[in-house]
Design a protein around this motif. Sequence first.
Motif, PDB file in Angstrom:
ATOM      1  N   LYS A  80      -3.581   0.527  -7.492  1.00 37.89           N
ATOM      2  CA  LYS A  80      -4.271   1.463  -7.639  1.00 37.89           C
ATOM      3  C   LYS A  80      -2.745   1.280  -9.115  1.00 37.89           C
ATOM      4  O   LYS A  80      -2.173   1.725  -8.860  1.00 37.89           O
ATOM      5  N   ASN A  81      -3.623   2.551 -10.347  1.00 34.70           N
ATOM      6  CA  ASN A  81      -3.036   2.866 -11.432  1.00 34.70           C
ATOM      7  C   ASN A  81      -2.076   3.926 -10.777  1.00 34.70           C
ATOM      8  O   ASN A  81      -0.598   4.031 -11.460  1.00 34.70           O
ATOM      9  N   GLU A  82      -2.177   4.977  -9.721  1.00 36.43           N
ATOM     10  CA  GLU A  82      -1.087   5.881  -9.438  1.00 36.43           C
ATOM     11  C   GLU A  82      -1.402   6.293  -7.918  1.00 36.43           C
ATOM     12  O   GLU A  82      -1.858   6.015  -7.630  1.00 36.43           O
ATOM     13  N   LYS A 119       0.141  -0.459 -10.297  1.00 36.31           N
ATOM     14  CA  LYS A 119      -0.601  -1.524 -10.644  1.00 36.31           C
ATOM     15  C   LYS A 119      -0.011  -2.827 -10.446  1.00 36.31           C
ATOM     16  O   LYS A 119       0.648  -3.818 -11.343  1.00 36.31           O
ATOM     17  N   SER A 120       0.069  -2.905  -8.589  1.00 40.79           N
ATOM     18  CA  SER A 120       1.251  -3.825  -8.606  1.00 40.79           C
ATOM     19  C   SER A 120       0.481  -4.378  -7.273  1.00 40.79           C
ATOM     20  O   SER A 120       0.212  -3.720  -5.798  1.00 40.79           O
ATOM     21  N   PHE A 121      -0.679  -5.542  -7.862  1.00 39.20           N
ATOM     22  CA  PHE A 121      -1.967  -6.087  -6.148  1.00 39.20           C
ATOM     23  C   PHE A 121      -1.054  -7.207  -5.275  1.00 39.20           C
ATOM     24  O   PHE A 121      -0.772  -7.998  -6.412  1.00 39.20           O
ATOM     25  N   VAL A 131       2.833 -11.021  -6.569  1.00 36.37           N
ATOM     26  CA  VAL A 131       2.681  -9.920  -6.288  1.00 36.37           C
ATOM     27  C   VAL A 131       1.893 -10.345  -8.143  1.00 36.37           C
ATOM     28  O   VAL A 131       2.717 -10.306  -8.744  1.00 36.37           O
ATOM     29  N   LYS A 132       0.581  -9.877  -7.942  1.00 33.89           N
ATOM     30  CA  LYS A 132      -0.161  -9.097  -9.249  1.00 33.89           C
ATOM     31  C   LYS A 132       0.319  -8.366  -9.968  1.00 33.89           C
ATOM     32  O   LYS A 132      -0.001  -7.009  -9.400  1.00 33.89           O
ATOM     33  N   GLN A 133       0.933  -8.142 -11.527  1.00 36.53           N
ATOM     34  CA  GLN A 133       0.860  -6.815 -12.610  1.00 36.53           C
ATOM     35  C   GLN A 133       0.804  -7.278 -13.707  1.00 36.53           C
ATOM     36  O   GLN A 133      -0.085  -8.135 -14.208  1.00 36.53           O
ATOM     37  N   SER A 134       0.608  -6.245 -14.622  1.00 38.17           N
ATOM     38  CA  SER A 134      -0.266  -6.085 -15.460  1.00 38.17           C
ATOM     39  C   SER A 134       0.621  -7.005 -16.247  1.00 38.17           C
ATOM     40  O   SER A 134       0.135  -7.725 -17.297  1.00 38.17           O
ATOM     41  N   GLY A 140       0.592  -0.959   0.074  1.00 37.42           N
ATOM     42  CA  GLY A 140       0.261  -0.237  -0.062  1.00 37.42           C
ATOM     43  C   GLY A 140       0.287   0.995  -0.071  1.00 37.42           C
ATOM     44  O   GLY A 140       1.779   1.048   0.922  1.00 37.42           O
ATOM     45  N   VAL A 141       0.863   2.402  -1.039  1.00 35.56           N
ATOM     46  CA  VAL A 141       1.070   3.464  -1.199  1.00 35.56           C
ATOM     47  C   VAL A 141       0.301   4.957  -0.489  1.00 35.56           C
ATOM     48  O   VAL A 141       0.073   5.488  -1.775  1.00 35.56           O
ATOM     49  N   GLY A 142       0.291   4.413   0.170  1.00 32.15           N
ATOM     50  CA  GLY A 142      -0.224   5.875   0.721  1.00 32.15           C
ATOM     51  C   GLY A 142       0.749   7.510   1.206  1.00 32.15           C
ATOM     52  O   GLY A 142       1.487   6.887   1.161  1.00 32.15           O
ATOM     53  N   PRO A 143       0.169   8.164   1.809  1.00 33.12           N
ATOM     54  CA  PRO A 143       1.378   9.406   2.953  1.00 33.12           C
ATOM     55  C   PRO A 143       2.134   8.441   3.409  1.00 33.12           C
ATOM     56  O   PRO A 143       3.112   8.927   3.339  1.00 33.12           O
TER      57      PRO A 143
END
Length: 446
Positions: free
Chosen positions: A39-41, A118-120, A137-140, A13-16
Amino acid sequence: MNAQHIYDIVGIGVGPFNLGLACLTHPLNELSTIFFDGKNEFDWHSGIMPEGSTLQIPFIADLVSFADPKSPYTFLNYLKLHNKLYQFFIRESFFILRAEYNLYCKWVAEQLENVHFKSFVERIDYDETCKLYTLRVKQSEGDITVVTRNLVLGTGTTPIIPKFCQGYPEQVHSSADYSSHKKDYLNKKSITIVGGGQSGAEIYYDLLSEIDQHQYQLNWLTKAPHFFSMDLGKLTLEFTSPDYTSHFYSLDEDKRDQVIASQNVLYKGIELSFVNRIYDLLYQKSLHRPLPTRMMPNCALDNLEKNGNHLNLTFNNSDVNKRFKLESDVLILALGYEYKIPECLTPIRSHINWDSKGRIELNWNYSINDQNTIFAQNIGIYSHGFTVPDLGMGCYRNAIIINTILGREVYPIEKRIAYQEFAPLAEEMVPPVKTMLKSNNTELSF
């Protein structure tokens, strides 16, 4: 990203908070780190950013300054590099626009090669022999496997939506989605906002600003006894300090729950000047004609029914203990946020500590296991106090996490900044005194 490489930290997770951790670990050559977000960004609460809304803390509470004010990732450096520093100075406000804070964080995320969107993270397993965590990790472009010694959970919270409000996606929305629905709201005959905190206040003010233009009925209700402002006096602000966080953690579990339940005015209310702006706008808008708006405290939403194109909302007024109904085309819920344990943790749940009430139990250093290898951001109000979601305390927590992992003080931790004392010193505490009274020749103990 080589699957055989062993990272020192993987952030999920990348929040603040985890973005700040990525910044503070970036210059440390002895740490190998990587951060993932589905998330996408980077995007922080962009769904609820009425124009002009600001953070409720000063700009110095950015991603890094309280730990490393010389970092290239400070908000002031962002302003300098974007030719905005003088404009911010002339504006003469310590408080960053929320939209600008989001832009600042996006800029920081773009600078860091160890942050991946984009990395779940789908699953985490633990190898008892090697003492390592393996993440799928699931990536596109396909799934990858990552191995690490330490995990830092930075997954965000989700809007609170009562079960009886679910199943009406066209007419019931959370405050987090306000911006994406606002154009539709302007064509409605009636709008109801439930929730008396800052988010509810900002949405109410934004819609009130256009009420005479669009002529909708605008209702704002809260179960709180009044639309209260936060206490932001300077001595009160000392409760958002390392001193008070340490004191709060030292209390027993039941006492902490009791204390936090009494502290709503410290973190759940509305910024005082904004309360005044709402009142001034009400006064201005009602100068020539009555306004089609209702503001009602002490009213808890307890049922919802669909009636044709409308919603019948049932509230209970706690003052008179009476239920009543309001008809509304749209319901906006500003009831706050709740933490949901990520599913990827399911395989390692037995390695996580839990308190007597089934909540994740945090150690003083924000780790959640006995080995101090799994850390959590943005949870633990019940253990570390209401400052847990406070952006101003993110650097303090991240410094503790980094220092714990490296086993030395890389970033100094402030231990005493408050003028107040929240408990007597240990050497000053004495056991309760037994009171002795004499009645005739008999001693009575109390």
